[in-house]
Design an enzyme around this catalytic site. Structure first.
Site, mmCIF file in Angstrom:
data_model
loop_
_atom_site.group_PDB
_atom_site.id
_atom_site.type_symbol
_atom_site.label_atom_id
_atom_site.label_comp_id
_atom_site.label_asym_id
_atom_site.label_seq_id
_atom_site.Cartn_x
_atom_site.Cartn_y
_atom_site.Cartn_z
ATOM 1 N N LYS A 20 118.290 79.989 55.698
ATOM 2 C CA LYS A 20 118.331 80.803 56.638
ATOM 3 C C LYS A 20 118.029 79.783 57.971
ATOM 4 O O LYS A 20 116.738 79.605 58.310
ATOM 5 C CB LYS A 20 117.497 82.139 56.804
ATOM 6 C CG LYS A 20 117.903 82.926 57.721
ATOM 7 C CD LYS A 20 117.086 84.210 57.878
ATOM 8 C CE LYS A 20 117.273 85.258 58.764
ATOM 9 N NZ LYS A 20 117.372 84.987 60.247
ATOM 10 N N ARG B 240 127.134 86.668 68.076
ATOM 11 C CA ARG B 240 126.927 87.673 67.267
ATOM 12 C C ARG B 240 127.177 89.108 67.924
ATOM 13 O O ARG B 240 127.611 90.046 67.429
ATOM 14 C CB ARG B 240 125.481 87.662 66.843
ATOM 15 C CG ARG B 240 125.148 88.926 66.055
ATOM 16 C CD ARG B 240 123.487 88.989 65.917
ATOM 17 N NE ARG B 240 123.092 90.034 65.287
ATOM 18 C CZ ARG B 240 121.974 89.841 64.123
ATOM 19 N NH1 ARG B 240 121.465 88.729 63.800
ATOM 20 N NH2 ARG B 240 121.729 90.878 63.668
ATOM 21 N N GLU C 290 125.882 78.833 61.729
ATOM 22 C CA GLU C 290 124.697 79.132 62.600
ATOM 23 C C GLU C 290 124.411 77.687 63.418
ATOM 24 O O GLU C 290 124.526 76.598 62.855
ATOM 25 C CB GLU C 290 123.462 79.088 61.752
ATOM 26 C CG GLU C 290 122.294 79.601 62.604
ATOM 27 C CD GLU C 290 122.048 81.244 63.009
ATOM 28 O OE1 GLU C 290 123.039 81.918 62.604
ATOM 29 O OE2 GLU C 290 120.764 81.554 63.367
ATOM 30 N N ARG D 12 125.550 96.806 57.807
ATOM 31 C CA ARG D 12 124.278 96.060 56.960
ATOM 32 C C ARG D 12 124.247 96.585 55.527
ATOM 33 O O ARG D 12 124.041 97.732 55.705
ATOM 34 C CB ARG D 12 122.954 96.419 57.972
ATOM 35 C CG ARG D 12 121.820 95.833 57.649
ATOM 36 C CD ARG D 12 120.715 96.174 58.587
ATOM 37 N NE ARG D 12 120.852 95.973 59.983
ATOM 38 C CZ ARG D 12 120.655 94.795 60.529
ATOM 39 N NH1 ARG D 12 120.328 93.633 59.598
ATOM 40 N NH2 ARG D 12 120.889 94.579 61.896
#
Ligand code: AMP
Length: 609
Positions: A260, A280, A310, A436
């Site tokens: 991450k 985002r 990212e 989510r």
């Protein structure tokens, strides 16, 4: 369509917080809306003019609104401000002063939604010197013809103070009820919305062709896809349980563990050599990444694609990841070129949503990942890495794990690599745009264990700076003191925390200490641009101490073959000229700090911290 119909509904919505009531008002409003006006209505009730990614912003300041109200009402600015202070809402203040005038004048012609919407769009597009005056003129012309209630809502829209509390889901419920006859059809709208990110066009389609038209929505380049989000996992054990991995000690299915990275999520759209980058929140942030835009087409083995990555700020000298804040320097409108050279980034791909006409949303993660690795070509980092292995573009590293031990190891690796934790992904799961769910889990090492202590470290080498730091030492290589070997093993590079004066001072202090060859007491695998006599001590703080495959401090003390390194080190501004190099923090101290933070982390995990 008369604007009063909309302002009546807005007023009704403001008066209730109940979702059912809100839905009812919306269904009623949509029923009264001609098809051509529907998208405008959908944007306006969300306080917008266009979908997010088009970047149309109203941005009218209160001062300007006050001028317009004064112009229309004849009341003085101070009187309007007084009414505003008393009521706390400029829209209502306007309604009050205009109301007084309305009793004495004749209202010309009722205003329409179309007129209000067009005027707001015109105001949003105005730029340049005379734009303020033009805005005042447009606003006051609307206010002249508006009823007090209408004026209040025109102003709330202009100032962005309309707070209806209608969630997108409520709007979709109402659209489903109004145009497909059943609220239960919301998923069809959600799907269309997820791939277009444009609720106005979804509404228009639903109104024109019902479910059939909604099914026609396809993923396409330059329409951002709403991002899939992750659930949080508390620790390795919980993440394994949620992923349906090894249960009760038995070995269950495996799942992917990706690093991450701590940067900004970007959705990169490519088609016909053209590139757009969305945040985002689906804003178009292409102008912030001219370097990415330029290079991406050459890195892709596809003509058309939507990829997620990212973007992470890096130290161009070392390729090390820098904290998220560094990236925010790119969020500016002017001098972008300078920001680009001062704050280089890597772009780290982790998903592909679309490629050459094929939607990948319903494909399992494992297939998307396979395709991703097939179409993204790695770039050695031209102009960046200077042979340090910096990858300008790469796929986020991924491993397969199945139990808590595997997750722990992957977590450790990701932290050592300068990442903030793991993203765990179920191999069979589709890309759930806009939602989510537990198919993606995020697992972070909490930083409650920030090093409380600063460290005193020896400057052993330096890398020349770029941009504003050209000609100076932009980044210093620091070492601890190993008193058992009488050596100076490297423990980190530091490039943050320096003011311009600090950099000048460092140059003065360090240039007399430059040596032609590396002093044999310095233990480092790095190739610094210059080496120094190990003498100068500086004070540094850091977020934590991690295992390191590169740095040599406390080599082997915690794990065979690994040294320790500081993560996110920062110069405190203090040089410790009173200290000798042998008085610097020792390897022993660094190991103690490392063990201390591990203990805190373990206690936290056990709920005792
Ligand atoms: P959070 O912002 O804490 O909810 O974490 C989710 C965010 O992590 C995503 O929106 C991405 O910006 C970021 N991220 C970093 N690495 C990855 C990865 N390998 N896969 C997915 N998201 C990632």
């Amino acid at each position: 369509m008369r604007f009063s119909v909309l302002s009546e509904s807005l007023s009704g919505m403001e008066a209730t917080a109940k979702r059912l009531d809100l839905t009812g008002i919306l269904v009623d409003l949509f029923g009264k809306t001609p098809p051509g006006v529907l998208p405008a209505i959908v944007y306006l009730i969300q306080g917008k003019l266009r979908p997010e990614f088009e970047g149309v912003e109203l941005g009218v300041a209160e001062k300007l609104a006050v001028r317009a109200i004064a112009k229309s009402s004849g009341a003085s600015a101070s009187k309007i401000e007084e009414a505003y202070r008393d009521g706390g809402d400029l829209g209502l203040a306007a309604a009050a002063v205009l109301g007084r005038k309305a009793q004495t004048t004749f209202v010309a012609e009722p205003i329409t939604v179309e007129r209000v919407y067009e005027t707001l769009m015109r105001i949003a597009r105005l730029e340049g010197q005379r734009s303020q005056d033009m805005k005042v003129k447009h606003i006051s012309s609307l206010l002249n013809d508006a009823s007090p209630q209408e004026a209040a809502y025109v102003l709330k829209l202009l100032l962005g103070t309309l707070r209806l509390g209608v969630a997108e889901n409520t709007v979709m419920d109402a659209l489903a009820a109004a145009f497909t006859g059943d609220k239960g059809n919301r998923p069809a709208l959600e799907r269309a919305y997820s791939v277009s990110s444009d609720l106005g066009s979804v509404a228009a389609a639903a109104a024109a062709g019902g479910l059939g038209a909604l099914a026609e929505f396809r993923v396409s380049a330059f329409s951002p896809v709403r991002p899939m989000l992750a659930e949080r996992a508390r620790d390795a054990a919980e993440s394994v349980a949620k992923m349906g991995g090894a249960a009760e000690g038995g070995r269950g299915g495996e799942f992917a563990a990706e690093f991450k990275l701590d940067g900004e999520r970007v959705q990169v759209h490519v088609s016909g050599g053209r590139v757009q980058v969305f945040s985002r929140r689906l804003e178009n942030i292409t102008p912030q990444y001219p370097d990415i835009v330029e290079r991406i087409p050459g890195l892709l083995g596809a003509d058309e694609a939507i990829l997620e990555a990212e973007a992470v700020a890096v130290n161009a000298d070392t390729g090390e990841f820098l904290p998220f804040q560094e990236l925010m320097h790119r969020r500016r409108k002017h001098n972008v070129d300078r920001a680009v050279s001062q704050y280089p980034v890597t772009i780290n791909f982790f998903d592909v949503l679309y490629a050459d006409g094929r939607s990948m949303l319903d494909e399992p993660y494992s297939e998307r990942r396979r395709l991703l690795e097939e179409i993204v070509r790695r770039d050695g980092g031209e102009g960046g890495g200077r042979g340090t292995g910096l990858e300008f573009a790469a796929c986020v590293p991924m491993s397969m794990v199945g139990d808590a031990g595997g997750v722990e190891d992957a977590l450790e690796n990701s932290i050592s690599a300068g990442c903030e934790g793991l993203m765990l992904k179920a191999p069979g799961a589709p890309y759930q745009a806009g939602s989510r769910g537990s198919h993606w889990l995020k697992l972070k090492r909490e930083y409650r264990n920030e090093l409380g202590d600063s460290l005193d470290l020896v400057v052993v080498g330096a890398f020349f700076g770029r941009g504003r730091r050209a000609g100076k030492y932009g980044t210093l290589l620091l070492a601890t003191y190993d008193d058992t070997r009488d050596a100076f093993p490297s423990v980190c590079k530091v490039g943050t925390g320096f003011t311009d004066e600090d950099l000048d001072q460092m140059y003065q202090l360090l240039s007399p200490r430059v040596t032609r060859r590396k002093n044999p007491r310095i233990d480092s695998q790095m190739e610094a641009d210059v080496w120094f006599e190990p003498e100068l001590v500086v004070e540094v703080v850091a977020s934590e101490i991690t295992l390191s495959p590169v740095h040599r401090a406390a080599m082997g003390a915690v794990r065979r073959g690994a040294g320790l390194a500081l993560r996110f080190p920062k110069f405190t501004g203090r040089t410790r000229q009173e200290k000798s190099a042998e008085g610097a923090s020792t390897d022993e101290e660094v190991v103690a700090l490392y063990r201390g933070q591990r203990k805190v982390a373990a206690e936290d995990a056990a709920g005792r911290g």
